[in-house]
Design a protein around this motif. Structure first.
Motif, short mmCIF file in Angstrom:
data_model
loop_
_atom_site.label_atom_id
_atom_site.label_comp_id
_atom_site.label_asym_id
_atom_site.label_seq_id
_atom_site.Cartn_x
_atom_site.Cartn_y
_atom_site.Cartn_z
N TYR A 40 -40.40 -25.27 44.57
CA TYR A 40 -41.39 -25.06 44.71
C TYR A 40 -41.69 -25.04 46.17
CZ TYR A 40 -43.48 -23.33 40.76
OH TYR A 40 -43.35 -22.92 39.06
N LEU A 41 -40.21 -25.79 46.88
CA LEU A 41 -39.43 -26.04 47.96
C LEU A 41 -39.23 -24.63 49.27
CD1 LEU A 41 -37.93 -29.11 47.32
CD2 LEU A 41 -40.07 -28.67 48.19
N SER A 42 -39.11 -25.03 50.05
CA SER A 42 -38.40 -24.28 51.15
C SER A 42 -36.44 -23.89 51.34
CB SER A 42 -38.96 -24.11 52.84
OG SER A 42 -38.19 -25.09 53.14
N PRO A 43 -36.59 -22.81 51.55
CA PRO A 43 -34.96 -22.61 51.55
C PRO A 43 -34.10 -23.55 52.15
CG PRO A 43 -35.58 -20.83 50.76
CD PRO A 43 -37.10 -21.12 51.56
N ARG A 44 -35.37 -23.59 53.62
CA ARG A 44 -34.28 -24.74 54.90
C ARG A 44 -34.38 -25.90 53.93
NH1 ARG A 44 -31.04 -26.58 57.52
NH2 ARG A 44 -31.62 -27.51 59.28
#
Length: 70
Positions: A40-44
């Motif tokens: 549940y994190l951004s790819p960045r």
């Protein structure tokens, strides 16, 4: 935790908890977008953690993953 896994000798500097979670998750999910979705994190954010891990590791990430699999 690193001492328990006997992998602390492979790091120049100890990784953060978040970096370790990404490293361990990378064993099961190879694509950044899959890791990001799972955590549940951004790819960045995942790319940043991996970049910081590369700087802290004495070996390549793929070699570290093989060591963890043993």
């Amino acid at each position: 935790f690193l001492v328990y896994l006997k992998i602390n000798k492979f790091f120049y500097e100890m990784p953060t908890e978040a970096e370790l979670v990404v490293l361990i998750t990378k064993q099961f999910k190879s694509k950044v977008k899959d890791i990001a979705a799972h955590l549940y994190l951004s790819p960045r954010t995942i790319e940043t953690h991996l970049s910081r891990l590369r700087a802290k590791l004495k070996v390549e990430i793929n070699i570290m993953l093989e060591i963890l699999r043993r």
